[in-house]
Design a protein around this motif. Structure first.
Motif, short mmCIF file in Angstrom:
data_model
loop_
_atom_site.label_atom_id
_atom_site.label_comp_id
_atom_site.label_asym_id
_atom_site.label_seq_id
_atom_site.Cartn_x
_atom_site.Cartn_y
_atom_site.Cartn_z
N GLU A 59 7.37 0.72 -8.03
CA GLU A 59 6.27 1.74 -8.59
C GLU A 59 6.35 2.54 -7.57
N CYS A 60 5.56 2.24 -6.17
CA CYS A 60 5.46 3.06 -5.29
C CYS A 60 6.85 4.21 -4.97
N ALA A 106 -4.45 8.06 -2.46
CA ALA A 106 -3.68 8.03 -4.37
C ALA A 106 -5.14 7.32 -4.85
N GLY A 112 -4.00 3.16 -5.71
CA GLY A 112 -2.62 3.03 -4.38
C GLY A 112 -2.95 1.70 -3.36
N GLY A 124 3.36 7.59 -2.02
CA GLY A 124 3.90 6.07 -1.96
C GLY A 124 5.51 6.87 -1.38
N PHE A 182 2.63 6.94 -7.38
CA PHE A 182 1.95 7.74 -7.43
C PHE A 182 2.19 8.88 -6.11
N VAL A 211 5.92 3.76 2.36
CA VAL A 211 4.74 1.89 1.99
C VAL A 211 4.72 1.31 2.80
N LYS A 244 0.64 -1.56 -0.28
CA LYS A 244 -0.09 0.17 -0.06
C LYS A 244 0.77 1.54 0.42
N ALA A 245 0.55 2.01 -1.27
CA ALA A 245 0.83 3.57 -0.75
C ALA A 245 0.63 4.11 -0.07
#
Length: 429
Positions: A169-170, A149, A153, A179, A175, A182, A144-145
Motif C-alpha cells: 500500500e505504501c 501521513a 502511516g 510512502g 500515503f 518505507v 511505517k511510511a
C-alpha cells in the motif's frame, strides 16, 4: 507581547489558552484557529500556516513578537527558518530539526548515531527488499511510511501477510510521497508512554508524562486515530524508567546541538515503549503532542510565555518548570465514522454547561461557527474534554460527567480512558 500561534486543532487551543493566561500576552492570534480559539484570540483563517513568506508578512504587519508553531507540517516546510532569518522569535525547530519527525529514516539514523535505545529496523525505497525484511523479522512487525501521513502511516501487523499488504500500500501510493520510502521495524512490547521536553541550546527540560489512547474503540480495538484520550501523569511508570526516559531526552537534546546546523528550539516529543529491557524510543516528534498537550499544559504552573520565549531566544537556563500535583484526564469527542469518513456541520450543545464543572476545560479540535453563529462540528476529533482532579479516579469521573453534558449528532467517544492504567501495570501483562 503580540503572539501568533500556527494551527487549528485541540493542541493549538490548549497552547493559546495557556498563553492567554499570561500577563505578558497582549494581542493573541491563531491561524487558522477554530471555534474555541475564537473566544480567546483572533482567528486568522486566511493565512497559510505552511507558507513561510506569508507568515512572515503577517508577523511584520502585526508586530508579532513570538510565533509558536503547533503542527508538524509548517516545521517540515521550513517556516521557522524563514522567521528566524528575519529576526522574529519563533518556538519550533528549523526544517533540519523537524526531520526528526518528517522522516522516520532520518530519526532512526539519529537514534543509532547517538546510542538511543530503539527497535531494530530497515529503511527501503524499493518494495521487494522491504518485503524480504518483513519475512526476515516475522510477525508481529511494524510498517511505517517514512514521511508525514497525519498519524495514519503506521501499521502494526499481526501477520506477515498483513505486513506485506501494508508495504505494498505504501509503495502503491496510499500515503503519497510520504510512502515512497518505507521503514520496517521489529514490534516492541509493553505499555506506551510519552514525555515531551522544551529544548534549546542542547538542553532538555522535561515535561510531565502522558499516555495516549490511539485506537478508536474501547478495549484498544479498531483503527489507529490521532488520539482518543490521554492522561497525565502516568501511574504505571516506575521511577527507574522515568530516570531513563529523562536521560534519553537529555542525550537527544545534546545531540541536536552537536549534529544540526542550527540550534533546535522547540518541543522534542519522545514516544516510548516500556519494554522488559527498559524504555525504548518508538518515535521522536518535533512539536507538542496532540492530545498530550491538552493534559500537560493544564498542569503547568509556570508562565508559558516566559518558557517559550526563553527557548526561542536560546536561553535554556531561564526555563523554570513547575507542575501541579493534580491529575488530568482528557476524553476526545469525535464525529461518527472517525477516523474514516464523517459529516460536518452538526450543532454542538452543552459546552458551557460542561465547563461550569469545577476543574473542567473543553478544548476545541474540529469546531467552527455556522451562519447562525452556532457552534458546529468541523472535523473528525471535535472536542477535548479535560478534567483536573486530586486523584486519578476523580479526574476520570469528572471528565466523563462533562462528556455527558455535551451533545451533537453522532457523538462518538471511548468510555475507558485511563481504565487500564488505573488497574496497574499488570493490565499490560
Amino acid at each position: 507581547m503580540n503572539i501568533l500561534v500556527l494551527g487549528g486543532g485541540g493542541r493549538e487551543h490548549a497552547i493559546a489558552w495557556a498563553l492567554a493566561k499570561s500577563p505578558r500576552t497582549d494581542a493573541l492570534y491563531v491561524a487558522p484557529g477554530n471555534g474555541g480559539t475564537a473566544s480567546i484570540a483572533r482567528n486568522v483563517p486566511g493565512l497559510d500556516a505552511e507558507d513561510g513568506r506569508a507568515v512572515l508578512a503577517f508577523a511584520e504587519e502585526h508586530a508579532i513578537d513570538l510565533v509558536v508553531i503547533g503542527p508538524e507540517a509548517p516545521l517540515v516546510a521550513g517556516v521557522a527558518d524563514v522567521l528566524r532569518e528575519a529576526g522574529i522569535a519563533v518556538f519550533g525547530p528549523d526544517a533540519q530539526g523537524a526531520q526528526l519527525e518528517g522522516s522516520k529514516t532520518f530519526s532512526k539514523r539519529f537514534m543509532d548515531a547517538n546510542d538511543i535505545p530503539t527497535a531494530r529496523y530497515g529503511s527501503f525505497t524499493e518494495q521487494e527488499p522491504a518485503l524480504a525484511y518483513v519475512r526476515e523479522l516475522g510477525a508481529p512487525v511494524v510498517v511505517k511510511a517514512d514521511g508525514l501521513a497525519a498519524g495514519k502511516g503506521v501499521v502494526v501487523a499481526e501477520t506477515v501477510e498483513d505486513a506485506e499488504e501494508a508495504v505494498r500500500e505504501c509503495f502503491e501510493g496510499a500515503f503519497g510521497e510520504a510512502g515512497s520510502t518505507v521503514v520496517v521495524e521489529e514490534c516492541l512490547t509493553g505499555p506506551e508512554c510519552s514525555i515531551l521536553a522544551f529544548v534549546s541550546g542542547g538542553k532538555a527540560h522535561c515535561m510531565a508524562t502522558a499516555q495516549d489512547h490511539k485506537r478508536a474503540f474501547d478495549g484498544d480495538r479498531g483503527p489507529n486515530t490521532g488520539g482518543m484520550g490521554v492522561y497525565s501523569p502516568v501511574p504505571i511508570v516506575m521511577p527507574d524508567e522515568l530516570a531513563v526516559m529523562h536521560e534519553v531526552m537529555e542525550k537527544a537534546a545534546e545531540a541536536t546541538a552537536r549534529e544540526f546546523d542550527n540550534d533546535y528550539r522547540g518541543v522534542l516529543y519522545g514516544g516510548f515503549m516500556l519494554t522488559p529491557e527498559g524504555p525504548k524510543v518508538l518515535e521522536f516528534n518535533a512539536r507538542f503532542g496532540d492530545p498530550e498537550t491538552q493534559v500537560v499544559l493544564p498542569r503547568l504552573e509556570a508562565d508559558l510565555v516566559d518558557i517559550l520565549l526563553a527557548a526561542a531566544e536560546g536561553r535554556p537556563d531561564d526555563i523554570d518548570l513547575r507542575w501541579s500535583e493534580q491529575w488530568a484526564v482528557c476524553v476526545v469527542l469525535a464525529s461518527e465514522g472517525y477516523p474514516g469518513a464523517y459529516e460536518k456541520g452538526k450543532v454542538i450543545l452543552g459546552v458551557e454547561e460542561a465547563e461550569e464543572l469545577d476543574g473542567v476545560t473543553v478544548f476545541h479540535a474540529g469546531t467552527a461557527r455556522n451562519a447562525d453563529d452556532e457552534l458546529v462540528t468541523a472535523g473528525g476529533r471535535v472536542l477535548n474534554v479535560v478534567a483536573l482532579g486530586d486523584t486519578f479516579d476523580e479526574a476520570r469521573e469528572k471528565a466523563y460527567e462533562a462528556c455527558d453534558l455535551i451533545n451533537f449528532e453522532g457523538k462518538q467517544y471511548r468510555t475507558d480512558i485511563g481504565k487500564k492504567a488505573a488497574a496497574g501495570r499488570s493490565a499490560w501483562e
